[in-house]
Write a protein that holds these residues in place. Structure first.
Motif, PDB file in Angstrom:
ATOM      1  N   PHE A  38       0.817  -1.207   0.000  1.00  0.00           N
ATOM      2  CA  PHE A  38       0.000   0.000   0.000  1.00  0.00           C
ATOM      3  C   PHE A  38       0.857   1.267   0.000  1.00  0.00           C
ATOM      4  O   PHE A  38       0.353   2.360   0.251  1.00  0.00           O
ATOM      5  CB  PHE A  38      -0.942   0.003   1.201  1.00  0.00           C
ATOM      6  CG  PHE A  38      -1.989  -1.078   1.139  1.00  0.00           C
ATOM      7  CD1 PHE A  38      -3.224  -0.832   0.553  1.00  0.00           C
ATOM      8  CD2 PHE A  38      -1.736  -2.339   1.654  1.00  0.00           C
ATOM      9  CE1 PHE A  38      -4.186  -1.834   0.488  1.00  0.00           C
ATOM     10  CE2 PHE A  38      -2.690  -3.345   1.595  1.00  0.00           C
ATOM     11  CZ  PHE A  38      -3.915  -3.093   1.008  1.00  0.00           C
ATOM     12  N   LEU A  78      -4.104   2.993  -6.403  1.00  0.00           N
ATOM     13  CA  LEU A  78      -3.791   3.034  -4.973  1.00  0.00           C
ATOM     14  C   LEU A  78      -4.147   4.416  -4.438  1.00  0.00           C
ATOM     15  O   LEU A  78      -3.656   5.421  -4.950  1.00  0.00           O
ATOM     16  CB  LEU A  78      -2.310   2.739  -4.746  1.00  0.00           C
ATOM     17  CG  LEU A  78      -1.778   2.963  -3.331  1.00  0.00           C
ATOM     18  CD1 LEU A  78      -2.498   2.064  -2.318  1.00  0.00           C
ATOM     19  CD2 LEU A  78      -0.265   2.722  -3.291  1.00  0.00           C
ATOM     20  N   HIS A  80      -4.739   6.762  -0.822  1.00  0.00           N
ATOM     21  CA  HIS A  80      -4.626   6.965   0.625  1.00  0.00           C
ATOM     22  C   HIS A  80      -5.782   7.859   1.071  1.00  0.00           C
ATOM     23  O   HIS A  80      -6.241   8.721   0.324  1.00  0.00           O
ATOM     24  CB  HIS A  80      -3.287   7.630   0.944  1.00  0.00           C
ATOM     25  CG  HIS A  80      -2.986   7.756   2.396  1.00  0.00           C
ATOM     26  ND1 HIS A  80      -2.740   6.668   3.203  1.00  0.00           N
ATOM     27  CD2 HIS A  80      -2.881   8.848   3.202  1.00  0.00           C
ATOM     28  CE1 HIS A  80      -2.502   7.072   4.437  1.00  0.00           C
ATOM     29  NE2 HIS A  80      -2.577   8.390   4.459  1.00  0.00           N
ATOM     30  N   ASP A 140      -5.815   2.857   3.485  1.00  0.00           N
ATOM     31  CA  ASP A 140      -5.481   2.871   2.058  1.00  0.00           C
ATOM     32  C   ASP A 140      -6.363   1.847   1.362  1.00  0.00           C
ATOM     33  O   ASP A 140      -6.854   0.897   1.989  1.00  0.00           O
ATOM     34  CB  ASP A 140      -4.015   2.518   1.830  1.00  0.00           C
ATOM     35  CG  ASP A 140      -3.062   3.462   2.518  1.00  0.00           C
ATOM     36  OD1 ASP A 140      -2.630   4.429   1.869  1.00  0.00           O
ATOM     37  OD2 ASP A 140      -2.756   3.237   3.707  1.00  0.00           O
ATOM     38  N   LEU A 142      -6.815  -0.354  -2.572  1.00  0.00           N
ATOM     39  CA  LEU A 142      -6.428  -0.705  -3.936  1.00  0.00           C
ATOM     40  C   LEU A 142      -7.691  -1.117  -4.682  1.00  0.00           C
ATOM     41  O   LEU A 142      -8.398  -2.029  -4.255  1.00  0.00           O
ATOM     42  CB  LEU A 142      -5.437  -1.865  -3.947  1.00  0.00           C
ATOM     43  CG  LEU A 142      -3.978  -1.547  -3.638  1.00  0.00           C
ATOM     44  CD1 LEU A 142      -3.211  -2.836  -3.324  1.00  0.00           C
ATOM     45  CD2 LEU A 142      -3.312  -0.809  -4.802  1.00  0.00           C
TER      46      LEU A 142
END
Length: 259
Positions: A38, A78, A80, A140, A142
């Protein structure tokens, strides 16, 4: 009907031995991720990062051919989780909480999984991370990188949509509303589009702080928010191809499904 997505939970000590982390992931397409997966630096070191978007708070585009992918390559985004508002100047990304399932990442992961399974046009969730830091956590996620051309905002600066495309978009929004999906920030930046000849695909993205609700006035408020964003961009950019007639076409499509 799409297949059911599993959400196994893994709890292991963090690298520094003080904080715990948890990850949910789709174990049919990927191996169990670690905290390192991550981090943008991890993918950048492997030349797997293909781009980014989003300004100061970037979302990173990743192409994973062998690291986590079980069979086919995974085209991922990805992202955050950051705080918003004035508090973000003092605390950029720490959230109060210790319940994994109630974290921002896991809530978005779960909602995306349910919507994807129901056949709604959203990105597929791949993995979500909860990282505990005392009374706080960081998150986080994905997700699938969609094969779009651009967002609606960018598309409308280049050319107008046809009446049938606006109607199609209205029908898609109605499908989300019928499923009780409340999008907290439905705007022209969170709608993606792909045009292939006579065929058009739309997707809706960014379901952070979104949820499933019973039917109510929030649906009209959702539409009003989208209309405000379209009018705002029209006022800011003379090249922005949007008119009141376009909105009428969108609403025609919406009521065809919602009525």
């Amino acid at each position: 009907m799409r297949r059911k997505m599993t959400k196994p939970e893994v709890n292991v000590p963090a690298i520094n031995g003080k904080n715990n982390w948890s990850v949910w992931y789709d174990d049919e397409v990927m191996e169990a991720p670690s905290v390192e997966h991550f981090k943008p630096s991890f993918w950048n070191a492997r030349d797997a990062m293909t781009g980014s978007a989003g300004g100061r708070r970037l979302a990173y585009f990743i192409e994973d051919n062998a690291e986590l992918a079980r069979a086919e390559a995974l085209h991922m985004v990805l992202r955050h989780y950051y705080r918003g508002g004035l508090i973000a100047k003092l605390n950029e990304d720490l959230f109060v909480g210790w319940q994994v399932a109630r974290s921002r990442a896991m809530q978005e992961f779960s909602l995306l999984a349910d919507m994807y399974q129901a056949g709604l046009p959203v990105p597929k969730p791949y993995a979500a991370l909860f990282s505990q830091h005392g009374l706080f956590y960081r998150s986080d996620i994905l997700i699938e990188r969609l094969p779009c051309d651009s967002d609606l905002y960018t598309a409308l600066q280049k050319q107008p949509l046809s009446s049938s495309q606006w109607q199609q978009l209205g029908k898609i929004i109605a499908q989300f509303h019928q499923a009780g999906i409340y999008h907290s920030d439905l705007n022209c930046h969170n709608i993606l589009i792909r045009q292939q000849g006579a065929h058009t695909d739309f997707w809706i993205i960014d379901f952070d702080k979104c949820k499933q609700r019973s039917q109510g006035k929030w649906q009209d408020e959702n539409l009003a928010r989208l209309l405000r964003s379209l009018n705002k961009e029209k006022q800011r950019h003379t090249s922005f191809q949007f008119s009141l007639q376009d909105w009428r076409h969108l609403m025609d499509g919406y009521h065809e499904i919602a009525s």
